[in-house]
Design a protein around this motif. Structure first.
Motif, mmCIF file in Angstrom:
data_model
loop_
_atom_site.group_PDB
_atom_site.id
_atom_site.type_symbol
_atom_site.label_atom_id
_atom_site.label_comp_id
_atom_site.label_asym_id
_atom_site.label_seq_id
_atom_site.Cartn_x
_atom_site.Cartn_y
_atom_site.Cartn_z
ATOM 1 N N LEU A 43 14.793 23.569 54.283
ATOM 2 C CA LEU A 43 14.899 22.743 53.086
ATOM 3 C C LEU A 43 16.246 22.046 52.988
ATOM 4 O O LEU A 43 16.400 21.070 52.240
ATOM 5 N N GLY A 44 17.217 22.555 53.715
ATOM 6 C CA GLY A 44 18.541 21.952 53.689
ATOM 7 C C GLY A 44 19.325 22.286 52.434
ATOM 8 O O GLY A 44 20.270 21.563 52.093
ATOM 9 N N SER A 45 18.958 23.377 51.767
ATOM 10 C CA SER A 45 19.662 23.752 50.545
ATOM 11 C C SER A 45 19.470 25.238 50.283
ATOM 12 O O SER A 45 18.379 25.779 50.509
ATOM 13 N N PRO A 46 20.505 25.922 49.816
ATOM 14 C CA PRO A 46 20.308 27.329 49.425
ATOM 15 C C PRO A 46 19.417 27.411 48.192
ATOM 16 O O PRO A 46 19.460 26.543 47.312
ATOM 17 N N LEU A 47 18.619 28.448 48.127
ATOM 18 C CA LEU A 47 17.712 28.657 46.997
ATOM 19 C C LEU A 47 18.205 29.767 46.078
ATOM 20 O O LEU A 47 17.697 29.912 44.960
ATOM 21 N N PHE A 48 19.169 30.540 46.567
ATOM 22 C CA PHE A 48 19.717 31.650 45.790
ATOM 23 C C PHE A 48 21.240 31.584 45.809
ATOM 24 O O PHE A 48 21.844 31.152 46.787
ATOM 25 N N ASP A 49 21.850 32.036 44.715
ATOM 26 C CA ASP A 49 23.287 32.266 44.683
ATOM 27 C C ASP A 49 23.519 33.720 45.041
ATOM 28 O O ASP A 49 22.884 34.624 44.469
ATOM 29 N N ARG A 50 24.429 33.979 45.959
ATOM 30 C CA ARG A 50 24.655 35.328 46.465
ATOM 31 C C ARG A 50 26.059 35.802 46.109
ATOM 32 O O ARG A 50 27.036 35.093 46.338
ATOM 33 N N GLN A 51 26.103 37.003 45.534
ATOM 34 C CA GLN A 51 27.375 37.655 45.229
ATOM 35 C C GLN A 51 27.293 39.088 45.732
ATOM 36 O O GLN A 51 26.719 39.943 45.067
ATOM 37 N N GLY A 52 27.823 39.320 46.919
ATOM 38 C CA GLY A 52 27.675 40.626 47.537
ATOM 39 C C GLY A 52 26.212 40.885 47.848
ATOM 40 O O GLY A 52 25.555 40.107 48.522
ATOM 41 N N ARG A 53 25.688 41.994 47.315
ATOM 42 C CA ARG A 53 24.280 42.321 47.534
ATOM 43 C C ARG A 53 23.368 41.737 46.464
ATOM 44 O O ARG A 53 22.152 41.860 46.547
ATOM 45 N N ARG A 54 23.944 41.127 45.449
ATOM 46 C CA ARG A 54 23.165 40.575 44.352
ATOM 47 C C ARG A 54 22.790 39.129 44.652
ATOM 48 O O ARG A 54 23.592 38.363 45.206
ATOM 49 N N ILE A 55 21.578 38.738 44.305
ATOM 50 C CA ILE A 55 21.142 37.358 44.470
ATOM 51 C C ILE A 55 20.535 36.877 43.160
ATOM 52 O O ILE A 55 19.948 37.654 42.404
ATOM 53 N N ARG A 56 20.689 35.598 42.883
ATOM 54 C CA ARG A 56 20.120 34.974 41.697
ATOM 55 C C ARG A 56 19.518 33.637 42.093
ATOM 56 O O ARG A 56 20.115 32.867 42.829
ATOM 57 N N LEU A 57 18.324 33.368 41.588
ATOM 58 C CA LEU A 57 17.672 32.090 41.853
ATOM 59 C C LEU A 57 18.533 30.967 41.275
ATOM 60 O O LEU A 57 18.885 31.003 40.093
ATOM 61 N N ASN A 58 18.890 29.994 42.104
ATOM 62 C CA ASN A 58 19.698 28.880 41.604
ATOM 63 C C ASN A 58 18.792 27.727 41.156
ATOM 64 O O ASN A 58 17.564 27.827 41.271
ATOM 65 N N PRO A 59 19.339 26.648 40.613
ATOM 66 C CA PRO A 59 18.483 25.547 40.128
ATOM 67 C C PRO A 59 17.561 24.968 41.186
ATOM 68 O O PRO A 59 16.418 24.589 40.889
ATOM 69 N N TYR A 60 18.022 24.880 42.442
ATOM 70 C CA TYR A 60 17.153 24.390 43.510
ATOM 71 C C TYR A 60 15.994 25.370 43.749
ATOM 72 O O TYR A 60 14.845 24.964 43.958
ATOM 73 N N GLY A 61 16.315 26.665 43.713
ATOM 74 C CA GLY A 61 15.281 27.663 43.909
ATOM 75 C C GLY A 61 14.265 27.659 42.791
ATOM 76 O O GLY A 61 13.056 27.797 43.033
ATOM 77 N N ALA A 62 14.738 27.496 41.542
ATOM 78 C CA ALA A 62 13.817 27.447 40.403
ATOM 79 C C ALA A 62 12.895 26.241 40.504
ATOM 80 O O ALA A 62 11.692 26.325 40.206
#
Length: 315
Positions: A43-62
C-alpha cells in the motif's frame, strides 16, 4: 494483495494487538507480523502506529479498514448465498440474546414451524452483539439495551415495567413503592457490566448521584430471583416474573420503583446491509408478526394474551 492478508489485517485492526489476533487466527505471531508488513509495503503506507509492543490503527489504517470490511462482508455473503441456494433447506438464522431464557420458547416455536431451518443461538453482552453484527456472525440480536453500530435497523418487540424484588420478610415486604435514595444502602443482586439489569441499576442510581452496593454479580439474570429469595440481597426483575406462574417460582415480594423509565425495552436489531437467508427472513416475519410476550411465555397459541399463561419462565 490477497484475501488472507485482508483477513489478517482485519483481525489485527480489531484487537490492535498482534498476539491476540494471532491467537484468534491460530497463526504464529512472527508470521502475522510479516504479513501485515508486506501489506503495508504494497500500500505504500503504514496502517498502524507502533510504540514498542503496542500498536494503534492510524488514520490510513482506519480508512483502509472500512473498505476491507465491506469487501470481506460481500464475499462472505456471496459464499453463504451460494451454499444456501445449493442446500435443500431454508438456510441458517443466527440470533444473539443477552439471556437465553428470554428467547427459549420463541426459538422452539420457530423451529417447530420451520423444521428445515438451521437455527443458531448465542448468549452475548451488548458489546458482543455489536461485534457479532458487524462481523456478520449473527443475523439478529434480541437486545435490552441500545446497540451503537452503524447501518442498524430495529423494531421494538416488547416493553415491560421492571420491579424491585426483595426477600420475604424484608422491611420492604408489603410496601407498594420505594425511591432509589431509600434503598441506597441495600445490597443488590445483579449482573456483571454489559447486561441490561446492571445498566439499568447503574443508571437509576447515577440519576440520584449514588452508587449501588453490590452483594452478587453474575452472568445469568435468570438466577437472580433465586438468590434474592435466599436473602442474598434485593434486585431489579422484569414484571413478567410476577405476573405468571407464581406457584412454580421461588417466593419474593414485589415493590414498584419510583423512578422514570424503570422498564425493559426489548428490540430486534439487524444490519441493513447484511445478506439474510430465507430462514432469517422467515424468522424476522415470525418474531414481529405475533405478540412477543406470548412467545416468551411459551403459550400453545402465541397469539393469545400474555396474561393467560400458566407456566413461568425466569427472565
Amino acid at each position: 494483495m490477497d484475501l488472507l492478508q485482508l483477513r489478517y489485517f482485519q483481525a489485527v485492526a480489531r484487537y490492535e494487538h498482534i498476539s491476540r489476533a494471532a491467537q484468534e487466527l491460530r497463526v504464529a505471531q512472527p508470521s502475522l507480523s510479516r504479513t501485515i508488513a508486506r501489506l503495508e509495503s504494497e500500500l505504500g503506507s503504514p496502517l498502524f502506529d507502533r510504540q514498542g509492543r503496542r500498536i494503534r490503527l492510524n488514520p490510513y489504517g482506519a480508512m483502509f479498514l472500512r473498505h476491507v470490511e465491506r469487501a470481506l462482508s460481500e464475499l462472505d455473503d456471496g459464499r453463504r448465498a451460494v451454499r444456501e441456494a445449493r442446500d435443500t433447506g431454508l438456510g441458517r438464522v443466527s440470533v444473539a440474546s443477552e439471556t437465553l431464557l428470554t428467547v427459549t420458547h420463541l426459538m422452539g416455536s420457530f423451529r417447530a414451524d420451520h423444521p428445515r431451518a438451521d437455527v443458531r443461538l448465542f448468549q452475548s453482552t451488548v458489546q458482543e452483539m455489536d461485534r457479532r453484527l458487524r462481523t456478520r456472525e449473527v443475523d439478529f440480536c434480541v437486545a435490552s439495551q441500545p446497540l451503537t453500530g452503524t447501518n442498524l435497523d430495529s423494531v421494538e418487540l416488547a416493553r415491560e415495567e421492571v420491579l424491585l424484588a426483595v426477600p420475604p420478610g424484608h422491611w420492604l415486604d408489603g410496601r407498594e413503592s420505594v425511591t432509589i435514595p431509600e434503598i441506597a444502602d441495600e445490597p443488590f443482586v445483579t449482573t456483571r457490566p454489559g447486561h441490561w439489569q446492571r445498566a439499568l441499576l447503574d443508571r437509576l442510581f447515577a440519576a440520584e448521584g449514588l452508587t449501588p452496593l453490590l452483594s452478587c454479580e453474575g452472568d445469568e439474570p435468570g438466577a437472580s430471583q433465586d438468590m434474592i429469595s435466599a436473602g442474598l440481597g434485593i434486585g431489579l426483575i422484569p414484571a413478567m416474573s410476577r405476573e405468571v406462574g407464581t406457584e412454580t417460582r421461588v417466593p419474593v415480594a414485589w415493590v414498584e420503583v419510583e423512578a422514570p423509565d424503570c422498564e425493559r425495552v426489548l428490540t430486534l436489531v439487524w444490519s441493513r446491509d447484511s445478506y439474510l437467508s430465507e430462514a432469517a427472513l422467515k424468522f424476522r416475519e415470525f418474531i414481529t408478526g405475533t405478540p412477543f410476550m406470548a412467545h416468551r411465555l411459551g403459550l400453545p397459541d402465541a397469539r393469545r394474551e400474555a396474561g393467560e399463561a400458566g407456566e413461568a419462565v425466569a427472565t
